[in-house]
Design a protein around this motif. Structure first.
Motif, PDB file in Angstrom:
ATOM      1  N   LYS A 346       9.946   0.465   6.178  1.00 44.20           N
ATOM      2  CA  LYS A 346      10.291   0.264   4.769  1.00 44.20           C
ATOM      3  C   LYS A 346      10.243  -1.208   4.372  1.00 44.20           C
ATOM      4  CE  LYS A 346      13.630   1.937   1.354  1.00 44.20           C
ATOM      5  NZ  LYS A 346      12.599   2.657   0.597  1.00 44.20           N
ATOM      6  N   ALA A 347      10.132  -2.103   5.333  1.00 44.71           N
ATOM      7  CA  ALA A 347      10.036  -3.538   5.027  1.00 44.71           C
ATOM      8  C   ALA A 347       8.627  -3.837   4.536  1.00 44.71           C
ATOM      9  CB  ALA A 347      10.358  -4.371   6.265  1.00 44.71           C
ATOM     10  N   THR A 348       8.415  -3.674   3.232  1.00 44.40           N
ATOM     11  CA  THR A 348       7.077  -3.836   2.660  1.00 44.40           C
ATOM     12  C   THR A 348       6.892  -5.182   1.959  1.00 44.40           C
ATOM     13  OG1 THR A 348       7.774  -2.726   0.628  1.00 44.40           O
ATOM     14  CG2 THR A 348       6.789  -1.348   2.352  1.00 44.40           C
ATOM     15  N   ASN A 349       7.872  -6.091   2.095  1.00 39.40           N
ATOM     16  CA  ASN A 349       7.715  -7.437   1.555  1.00 39.40           C
ATOM     17  C   ASN A 349       8.311  -8.440   2.534  1.00 39.40           C
ATOM     18  OD1 ASN A 349      10.622  -7.808   0.824  1.00 39.40           O
ATOM     19  ND2 ASN A 349      10.162  -6.174  -0.632  1.00 39.40           N
ATOM     20  N   THR A 350       8.018  -9.695   2.339  1.00 37.55           N
ATOM     21  CA  THR A 350       8.389 -10.717   3.314  1.00 37.55           C
ATOM     22  C   THR A 350       9.903 -10.903   3.412  1.00 37.55           C
ATOM     23  OG1 THR A 350       8.099 -12.448   1.641  1.00 37.55           O
ATOM     24  CG2 THR A 350       6.202 -11.935   3.019  1.00 37.55           C
ATOM     25  N   ASP A 351      10.594 -10.862   2.295  1.00 39.80           N
ATOM     26  CA  ASP A 351      12.049 -11.059   2.312  1.00 39.80           C
ATOM     27  C   ASP A 351      12.741  -9.981   3.130  1.00 39.80           C
ATOM     28  OD1 ASP A 351      14.448 -12.515   1.201  1.00 39.80           O
ATOM     29  OD2 ASP A 351      14.851 -10.511   0.418  1.00 39.80           O
ATOM     30  N   SER A 352      12.246  -8.754   3.042  1.00 43.98           N
ATOM     31  CA  SER A 352      12.840  -7.657   3.803  1.00 43.98           C
ATOM     32  C   SER A 352      12.695  -7.893   5.304  1.00 43.98           C
ATOM     33  CB  SER A 352      12.176  -6.338   3.402  1.00 43.98           C
ATOM     34  OG  SER A 352      12.842  -5.245   3.968  1.00 43.98           O
ATOM     35  N   VAL A 353      11.562  -8.425   5.731  1.00 40.80           N
ATOM     36  CA  VAL A 353      11.371  -8.733   7.149  1.00 40.80           C
ATOM     37  C   VAL A 353      12.327  -9.845   7.588  1.00 40.80           C
ATOM     38  CG1 VAL A 353       9.738  -9.519   8.899  1.00 40.80           C
ATOM     39  CG2 VAL A 353       8.962  -8.024   7.048  1.00 40.80           C
ATOM     40  N   GLU A 354      12.439 -10.878   6.782  1.00 37.05           N
ATOM     41  CA  GLU A 354      13.341 -11.979   7.133  1.00 37.05           C
ATOM     42  C   GLU A 354      14.779 -11.483   7.311  1.00 37.05           C
ATOM     43  OE1 GLU A 354      12.810 -15.543   4.693  1.00 37.05           O
ATOM     44  OE2 GLU A 354      10.828 -14.775   4.156  1.00 37.05           O
ATOM     45  N   LEU A 381       8.264 -16.454   5.449  1.00 37.80           N
ATOM     46  CA  LEU A 381       8.137 -15.460   6.525  1.00 37.80           C
ATOM     47  C   LEU A 381       7.697 -16.119   7.819  1.00 37.80           C
ATOM     48  CD1 LEU A 381       7.950 -12.474   7.526  1.00 37.80           C
ATOM     49  CD2 LEU A 381       5.549 -12.558   6.834  1.00 37.80           C
ATOM     50  N   ALA A 382       6.672 -16.967   7.738  1.00 45.04           N
ATOM     51  CA  ALA A 382       6.151 -17.619   8.941  1.00 45.04           C
ATOM     52  C   ALA A 382       7.223 -18.462   9.626  1.00 45.04           C
ATOM     53  CB  ALA A 382       4.938 -18.472   8.580  1.00 45.04           C
ATOM     54  N   LYS A 383       8.012 -19.164   8.841  1.00 48.96           N
ATOM     55  CA  LYS A 383       9.091 -19.979   9.408  1.00 48.96           C
ATOM     56  C   LYS A 383      10.109 -19.104  10.135  1.00 48.96           C
ATOM     57  CE  LYS A 383      12.642 -23.337   8.037  1.00 48.96           C
ATOM     58  NZ  LYS A 383      13.234 -24.072   6.883  1.00 48.96           N
ATOM     59  N   ALA A 384      10.477 -17.970   9.519  1.00 46.79           N
ATOM     60  CA  ALA A 384      11.467 -17.073  10.131  1.00 46.79           C
ATOM     61  C   ALA A 384      10.926 -16.449  11.406  1.00 46.79           C
ATOM     62  CB  ALA A 384      11.871 -15.987   9.138  1.00 46.79           C
ATOM     63  N   VAL A 385       9.675 -16.022  11.395  1.00 43.13           N
ATOM     64  CA  VAL A 385       9.082 -15.404  12.586  1.00 43.13           C
ATOM     65  C   VAL A 385       8.996 -16.408  13.726  1.00 43.13           C
ATOM     66  CG1 VAL A 385       6.979 -14.355  13.515  1.00 43.13           C
ATOM     67  CG2 VAL A 385       7.856 -13.625  11.286  1.00 43.13           C
ATOM     68  N   CYS A 386       8.606 -17.631  13.416  1.00 44.24           N
ATOM     69  CA  CYS A 386       8.544 -18.673  14.449  1.00 44.24           C
ATOM     70  C   CYS A 386       9.914 -18.936  15.065  1.00 44.24           C
ATOM     71  CB  CYS A 386       7.975 -19.955  13.868  1.00 44.24           C
ATOM     72  SG  CYS A 386       6.193 -19.902  13.557  1.00 44.24           S
ATOM     73  N   ALA A 387      10.960 -18.840  14.256  1.00 41.30           N
ATOM     74  CA  ALA A 387      12.314 -19.116  14.739  1.00 41.30           C
ATOM     75  C   ALA A 387      12.912 -17.949  15.509  1.00 41.30           C
ATOM     76  CB  ALA A 387      13.219 -19.470  13.558  1.00 41.30           C
ATOM     77  N   ALA A 447       6.023  -6.240   6.463  1.00 47.49           N
ATOM     78  CA  ALA A 447       5.915  -7.200   5.351  1.00 47.49           C
ATOM     79  C   ALA A 447       4.805  -6.836   4.376  1.00 47.49           C
ATOM     80  CB  ALA A 447       5.714  -8.629   5.863  1.00 47.49           C
ATOM     81  N   CYS A 448       4.239  -5.643   4.507  1.00 49.28           N
ATOM     82  CA  CYS A 448       3.120  -5.209   3.677  1.00 49.28           C
ATOM     83  C   CYS A 448       3.285  -3.731   3.340  1.00 49.28           C
ATOM     84  CB  CYS A 448       1.787  -5.371   4.419  1.00 49.28           C
ATOM     85  SG  CYS A 448       1.395  -7.068   4.909  1.00 49.28           S
ATOM     86  N   SER A 449       2.653  -3.310   2.261  1.00 56.07           N
ATOM     87  CA  SER A 449       2.571  -1.875   2.012  1.00 56.07           C
ATOM     88  C   SER A 449       1.587  -1.264   3.003  1.00 56.07           C
ATOM     89  CB  SER A 449       2.154  -1.604   0.569  1.00 56.07           C
ATOM     90  OG  SER A 449       0.901  -2.184   0.290  1.00 56.07           O
ATOM     91  N   SER A 450       1.503   0.054   2.993  1.00 56.40           N
ATOM     92  CA  SER A 450       0.816   0.770   4.071  1.00 56.40           C
ATOM     93  C   SER A 450      -0.568   1.274   3.689  1.00 56.40           C
ATOM     94  CB  SER A 450       1.675   1.976   4.471  1.00 56.40           C
ATOM     95  OG  SER A 450       1.875   2.821   3.342  1.00 56.40           O
ATOM     96  N   PHE A 451      -1.027   0.983   2.464  1.00 60.47           N
ATOM     97  CA  PHE A 451      -2.127   1.748   1.889  1.00 60.47           C
ATOM     98  C   PHE A 451      -3.496   1.431   2.481  1.00 60.47           C
ATOM     99  CE2 PHE A 451       1.046   1.459  -1.688  1.00 60.47           C
ATOM    100  CZ  PHE A 451       1.593   2.704  -1.426  1.00 60.47           C
ATOM    101  N   ASP A 452      -3.594   0.457   3.375  1.00 55.20           N
ATOM    102  CA  ASP A 452      -4.881   0.230   4.014  1.00 55.20           C
ATOM    103  C   ASP A 452      -5.165   1.276   5.087  1.00 55.20           C
ATOM    104  OD1 ASP A 452      -2.820  -0.763   5.632  1.00 55.20           O
ATOM    105  OD2 ASP A 452      -4.133  -2.224   6.599  1.00 55.20           O
ATOM    106  N   GLU A 453      -4.097   1.867   5.646  1.00 57.18           N
ATOM    107  CA  GLU A 453      -4.261   2.792   6.771  1.00 57.18           C
ATOM    108  C   GLU A 453      -3.504   4.108   6.578  1.00 57.18           C
ATOM    109  OE1 GLU A 453      -3.776   2.688  11.669  1.00 57.18           O
ATOM    110  OE2 GLU A 453      -3.338   0.892  10.486  1.00 57.18           O
ATOM    111  N   PHE A 454      -2.419   4.094   5.787  1.00 58.95           N
ATOM    112  CA  PHE A 454      -1.574   5.271   5.631  1.00 58.95           C
ATOM    113  C   PHE A 454      -1.356   5.566   4.149  1.00 58.95           C
ATOM    114  CE2 PHE A 454      -0.426   3.074   9.546  1.00 58.95           C
ATOM    115  CZ  PHE A 454      -0.569   4.090  10.487  1.00 58.95           C
ATOM    116  N   SER A 455      -0.898   6.774   3.867  1.00 58.95           N
ATOM    117  CA  SER A 455      -0.675   7.149   2.466  1.00 58.95           C
ATOM    118  C   SER A 455       0.620   6.571   1.920  1.00 58.95           C
ATOM    119  CB  SER A 455      -0.672   8.672   2.324  1.00 58.95           C
ATOM    120  OG  SER A 455       0.346   9.255   3.116  1.00 58.95           O
ATOM    121  N   ASN A 456       1.585   6.262   2.792  1.00 59.05           N
ATOM    122  CA  ASN A 456       2.850   5.662   2.364  1.00 59.05           C
ATOM    123  C   ASN A 456       3.566   5.095   3.574  1.00 59.05           C
ATOM    124  OD1 ASN A 456       4.444   7.907   3.553  1.00 59.05           O
ATOM    125  ND2 ASN A 456       3.594   9.087   1.853  1.00 59.05           N
ATOM    126  N   MET A 457       4.648   4.357   3.311  1.00 58.63           N
ATOM    127  CA  MET A 457       5.362   3.702   4.416  1.00 58.63           C
ATOM    128  C   MET A 457       6.025   4.735   5.326  1.00 58.63           C
ATOM    129  SD  MET A 457       8.903   3.744   4.236  1.00 58.63           S
ATOM    130  CE  MET A 457       9.889   4.720   3.089  1.00 58.63           C
TER     131      MET A 457
END
Length: 476
Positions: A346-354, A381-387, A447-457
């Motif tokens: 369900k984390a479809t945006n960067t803030d949700s991942v952080e 997001l990149a800063k949080a993932v690196c940390a 951090a992304c929606s799923s529509f490149d590979e799946f119909s929904n998250m």
């Protein structure tokens, strides 16, 4: 707020137009048709440019709904138009409807006007679903009938068609799309959890996006309660404007202890809710089955709502500790070979991942990032993932852009993050399993929606859980 505010109290609706052939449009059309004469003369549904006739259209027509497919050029004359939330109100489709109808509203607005009592409305970029589910859970624990509706899954008009129980509260998760179509919506309690960049392709600017969220507070009066975070700039400004209007504002924070008469916050790791100067100490954040600082915030918001609506403190405490994680939101998916697997599809945006990363010990996470590229800024997001992560596996349409951003941040910060690339989730999962060590967590938080590979998250999350089951079976 009285029944005279509703369409029902105002009498006849007349000829109705519905835009959109998805679940919400179908629910609105069926509800309107169920009202019958003399309230509703006719119901016409325009499916949109890409819609085609099929089983659903035949069923709607059998129910008395006229269905028009393959166009966004509306014709005829209507007393009321109801737009599905996926249709921007500044789109050519909506403009065409406005030219042929006396009023254009959203489906949520229709449901509220039809049954305006006992609404709780919850919005925010992240945390809406958990907070909505938990609020209904706490009310149920206190013996108060409650049903979740809105963006969480059930359109409120569908719930009305099924029949609303006596004394039942509608706990509505409302997206910015749904709120954009409201004008008179007046909940008893409204919640704004956070506002961070998302859906800018729909709203165009952050200011427009935030303004749509703020509509959840527009019609509150002095006896209602606005639960608003004061931990981000947009929400803090909303809280100040609401207070200036004389509203009761419960300041929500997990960073500090607000001094306001109404507040929900952490004190020494425990959840505290203060309403009109009276404090209730609830439970320790560590007693919750949902993890992370953001989930403590969600629990505080839900508790404030339940207590405001009369729930007993003991019932709220019991409800908080018995609430389990919802599917696809930091959902435990199993453990194999000492490695934990967590589904946060369900984390479809960067803030949700952080926010999700705060639930785990720094350096203990192998994170899977990628999917349909929403072209959001990746700096934070990149800063949080690196940390916080030891390994990041980037996949899907957005994989290369995310991997590049992570490598730039890693090299600038001196982080030891390992960045891997994979074409699809299947290969990304295999790479994560190969890298993960006992005691670590493989976290799908894309951090992304799923529509490149799946119909929904949801499909993406269930696929991930299937891969975990397959791995566990292989080890056995």
């Amino acid at each position: 707020m009285t029944s005279c505010d509703s369409i029902q109290g105002a009498g006849r609706i007349g000829d109705a137009l519905v835009l959109g052939l998805g679940r919400t449009g179908e629910a609105a059309a069926r509800y309107l048709r169920s009202l019958g004469q003399p309230r509703v003369g006719s119901v016409t549904l325009y499916g949109g440019a890409t819609s085609t006739p099929g089983e659903k259209t035949r069923e709607l027509e059998a129910a008395g709904v006229r269905v028009v497919c393959g166009t966004e050029e509306v014709s005829g004359s209507y007393d009321l138009a109801v737009a599905s939330p996926g249709i921007p109100l500044d789109s050519a489709f909506a403009r065409s409807a406005s030219e042929h109808a006396r009023e254009l509203i959203g489906e949520v607005e229709l449901a509220w006007r039809e049954s305006p009592e006992r609404w709780v409305a919850i919005t925010g970029t992240n945390g809406k679903t958990t907070t909505t589910s938990l609020t209904a859970h706490l009310l149920a624990a206190a013996g108060t009938p409650a049903r979740t509706v809105g963006n969480i899954g059930t359109p409120p008009t569908a719930a009305l068609l099924e029949g609303r129980a006596e004394g039942q509260w509608f706990v509505a998760e409302l997206s910015s799309f749904q709120l954009a179509g409201t004008s008179r919506l007046h909940p008893r309690v409204s919640v704004v959890l956070n506002v961070t960049p998302d859906h800018l392709e729909w709203h165009h600017t952050m200011e427009a996006y935030a303004a749509a969220k703020e509509r959840v507070l527009a019609n509150l009066s002095a006896g209602d309660l606005a639960v608003v975070s004061v931990d981000d700039d947009f929400c803090r400004a909303m809280a100040a404007r609401a207070a200036a209007r004389g509203l009761r504002v419960c300041e929500l924070s997990v960073r500090r202890e607000p001094e306001a008469a109404c507040a929900a916050f952490l004190r020494a790791g425990r959840l505290i809710v203060r309403l009109d100067g009276v404090e209730r100490e609830l439970v320790a954040a560590s007693d919750l089955q949902i993890f992370g600082l953001h989930n403590a915030e969600n629990a505080l918001a839900a508790s404030a709502v339940a207590l405001e609506l009369g729930a007993d403190v003991a019932d709220v405490r019991r409800g908080l500790t018995s609430f389990s994680p919802i599917e696809h939101r930091i959902e435990p998916a199993g453990e194999v070979g000492g490695v934990r697997f967590v589904n946060d599809s369900k984390a479809t945006n960067t803030d949700s991942v952080e926010k999700a990363l705060t639930a785990f010990a720094p350096g203990s996470v192998v994170v899977l990032l990628g999917g349909h590229d929403k072209m959001t800024d990746l700096t934070s997001l990149a800063k949080a993932v690196c940390a916080d992560c030891r390994v990041a596996v980037c996949f899907g349409a957005a994989g290369e852009r995310i991997a590049g951003a992570l490598e730039v941040a890693r090299d600038a910060s001196g982080s030891a993050l390992t960045v891997l690339r994979a074409p699809h989730l299947r290969e990304a999962f295999d790479a994560a399993v190969a890298e993960a060590r006992p005691g670590e967590t493989v976290l799908l938080s894309p951090a992304c929606s799923s529509f490149d590979e799946f119909s929904n998250m949801g499909e993406r999350g269930r696929y991930f859980k299937g891969l975990v089951r397959e791995l566990a079976g292989g080890e056995a």
